[in-house]
Design a protein around this motif. Structure first.
Motif, mmCIF file in Angstrom:
data_model
loop_
_atom_site.group_PDB
_atom_site.id
_atom_site.type_symbol
_atom_site.label_atom_id
_atom_site.label_comp_id
_atom_site.label_asym_id
_atom_site.label_seq_id
_atom_site.Cartn_x
_atom_site.Cartn_y
_atom_site.Cartn_z
ATOM 1 N N ARG A 80 0.734 -1.121 -0.039
ATOM 2 C CA ARG A 80 0.048 -0.082 0.150
ATOM 3 C C ARG A 80 0.909 1.270 -0.060
ATOM 4 O O ARG A 80 1.404 1.462 1.013
ATOM 5 C CB ARG A 80 -0.851 -0.133 1.314
ATOM 6 C CG ARG A 80 -1.959 1.049 1.219
ATOM 7 C CD ARG A 80 -2.803 1.065 2.495
ATOM 8 N NE ARG A 80 -3.395 -0.266 2.743
ATOM 9 C CZ ARG A 80 -3.809 -0.826 3.960
ATOM 10 N NH1 ARG A 80 -3.818 0.104 5.021
ATOM 11 N NH2 ARG A 80 -4.234 -2.009 4.082
ATOM 12 N N ASP A 111 2.174 4.918 0.317
ATOM 13 C CA ASP A 111 1.675 6.324 1.133
ATOM 14 C C ASP A 111 2.307 7.450 -0.023
ATOM 15 O O ASP A 111 3.190 7.666 -0.075
ATOM 16 C CB ASP A 111 2.610 6.120 2.150
ATOM 17 C CG ASP A 111 2.212 7.567 3.103
ATOM 18 O OD1 ASP A 111 1.471 8.340 2.500
ATOM 19 O OD2 ASP A 111 2.816 7.343 4.087
ATOM 20 N N THR A 127 16.309 7.537 3.792
ATOM 21 C CA THR A 127 15.228 7.529 4.623
ATOM 22 C C THR A 127 15.345 8.281 5.754
ATOM 23 O O THR A 127 16.378 9.028 5.866
ATOM 24 C CB THR A 127 15.125 6.190 5.177
ATOM 25 O OG1 THR A 127 15.935 5.805 6.281
ATOM 26 C CG2 THR A 127 15.407 4.971 4.372
ATOM 27 N N ARG A 152 9.384 0.269 -0.842
ATOM 28 C CA ARG A 152 10.095 0.270 0.409
ATOM 29 C C ARG A 152 8.861 0.398 1.643
ATOM 30 O O ARG A 152 8.101 1.347 1.580
ATOM 31 C CB ARG A 152 11.111 1.326 0.654
ATOM 32 C CG ARG A 152 11.704 1.431 2.052
ATOM 33 C CD ARG A 152 12.751 2.467 2.266
ATOM 34 N NE ARG A 152 13.248 2.078 3.665
ATOM 35 C CZ ARG A 152 13.072 2.661 4.496
ATOM 36 N NH1 ARG A 152 12.142 3.698 4.627
ATOM 37 N NH2 ARG A 152 13.604 2.446 5.815
ATOM 38 N N CYS A 153 8.772 -0.545 2.391
ATOM 39 C CA CYS A 153 7.957 -0.472 3.480
ATOM 40 C C CYS A 153 8.618 0.674 4.602
ATOM 41 O O CYS A 153 9.588 0.465 4.994
ATOM 42 C CB CYS A 153 7.809 -1.678 4.209
ATOM 43 S SG CYS A 153 6.912 -1.655 5.823
ATOM 44 N N GLU A 154 7.688 1.476 4.997
ATOM 45 C CA GLU A 154 8.222 2.740 5.840
ATOM 46 C C GLU A 154 8.277 2.013 7.387
ATOM 47 O O GLU A 154 8.829 2.717 8.013
ATOM 48 C CB GLU A 154 7.415 3.865 5.768
ATOM 49 C CG GLU A 154 5.972 3.803 6.138
ATOM 50 C CD GLU A 154 5.182 4.750 5.699
ATOM 51 O OE1 GLU A 154 5.314 5.451 4.868
ATOM 52 O OE2 GLU A 154 3.857 4.764 6.075
ATOM 53 N N THR A 179 7.149 4.530 -1.671
ATOM 54 C CA THR A 179 7.199 4.242 0.153
ATOM 55 C C THR A 179 5.854 3.841 0.730
ATOM 56 O O THR A 179 4.731 4.533 -0.032
ATOM 57 C CB THR A 179 7.982 5.521 0.644
ATOM 58 O OG1 THR A 179 9.080 5.594 0.028
ATOM 59 C CG2 THR A 179 7.901 5.314 2.269
ATOM 60 N N GLY A 180 5.435 2.936 1.420
ATOM 61 C CA GLY A 180 4.345 2.443 1.823
ATOM 62 C C GLY A 180 4.559 1.614 3.008
ATOM 63 O O GLY A 180 5.362 1.292 3.653
ATOM 64 N N LEU A 181 3.364 0.577 2.933
ATOM 65 C CA LEU A 181 3.370 -0.330 3.772
ATOM 66 C C LEU A 181 3.433 -1.811 3.125
ATOM 67 O O LEU A 181 2.513 -1.925 2.386
ATOM 68 C CB LEU A 181 2.224 -0.311 4.949
ATOM 69 C CG LEU A 181 2.148 0.790 5.749
ATOM 70 C CD1 LEU A 181 0.953 0.915 6.583
ATOM 71 C CD2 LEU A 181 3.305 0.665 6.954
ATOM 72 N N CYS A 182 4.052 -2.688 3.647
ATOM 73 C CA CYS A 182 4.181 -3.870 3.023
ATOM 74 C C CYS A 182 3.055 -4.764 3.724
ATOM 75 O O CYS A 182 2.474 -4.357 4.728
ATOM 76 C CB CYS A 182 5.564 -4.838 3.243
ATOM 77 S SG CYS A 182 5.725 -5.199 5.091
#
Lengths: 139, 139
Positions: free
Chosen positions: A114, A116, B62, B85-87, B123-126
């Motif tokens: 997802r 951002d 980052t 990339r998972c933040e 960038t976001g959430l895995c």
DNA sequence: TATAATACGAAAATGATTTTCAATTTCAAA
DNA sequence: TTTGAAATTGAAAATCATTTTCGTATTATA
């Protein structure tokens, strides 16, 4: 829980005035000093941090340090914009485009990721800079 | 014009071994010391810079500083991967996906912007971290 | 070898950002 | 109004990743 101060207002107002281009914290403090509303650099950083948390501005980290820019779509709650940043001239476009939202949905559905939009910066070359591009890399 | 040194090889080899996760320059130097091939931190930075210029590794900036990761697609010249990339957990996926290339072409054709996949990080959430997500923001 | 170009690394410098802390400001309650 | 606790400010100091310096060591070549 949170007081309203004139420094706060001054920082936000300055960001609104400089909305065309991203600005660094130091440059922002400089502007404020010029405009007769000096704000300490530490406070500038504190306000920028707050505004970013609140989703009112974008923080754009680059090779040359961080820049800040007010989000032109900050009013529109439903749909967020994606950022395109030219790595040559630094110009940033805030793009609300169906293809990007489609990508968002594709990545979520098929790759379980997802994005951002607020923290994603598509980096590349804008038209003007792509035209100037030097094929021999002697930039 | 450029000598081949054992430090160079050691850095590259270490990056190959740590290919699963991005690693910081300091952690890389630490690893090298552990493995019996100590390399000065300045040299580590110099090699990372070279490798990035050569397109062999990705530099991932980052909030917590820069991380480096060897590009699993570095052999495939024609088509580059995009980074997700998972933040939350910092994991990076190197994705070679048709939809992303389609987006590339859409942005070029319709918005006159040519993304540089090497410098673009979505960038976001895995999936794993999205599941753990805290709706009250108390992370 | 000799030697010139290049690379190394410890230590110092840099520079953006953060922290400290005493003084000031805000705001609600008295 | 006053008061006072909580929040904010800003100058200066601290932090810390990254870069630069510069004397030494290594490399490739003649």
């Amino acid at each position: 829980m949170s007081y309203s101060t004139k420094q706060q207002q001054a920082v936000l107002q300055c960001l609104e005035q400089c909305s065309e281009e991203p600005i660094s914290a130091a440059a922002l403090a400089e502007q404020l000093r010029h405009s007769g509303n000096p704000v300490g650099l530490a406070t500038v950083y504190r306000q920028l941090e707050k505004l970013e948390q609140a989703g009112q501005i974008h923080k754009i980290r680059t090779e040359e340090g961080a820049f800040y820019q007010i989000c032109p779509h900050r009013a529109a709650q439903g749909r967020e914009c994606f950022l395109l940043r030219c790595e040559r001239c630094g110009h940033v476009v805030h793009l609300d485009c169906g293809h990007l939202h489609a990508l968002y949905e594709h990545l979520e559905a098929e790759h379980h990721f997802r994005i951002d939009p607020r923290r994603t910066i598509l980096t590349g070359l804008c038209q003007a800079c792509a035209g100037k591009e030097d094929p021999h890399g002697t930039q």
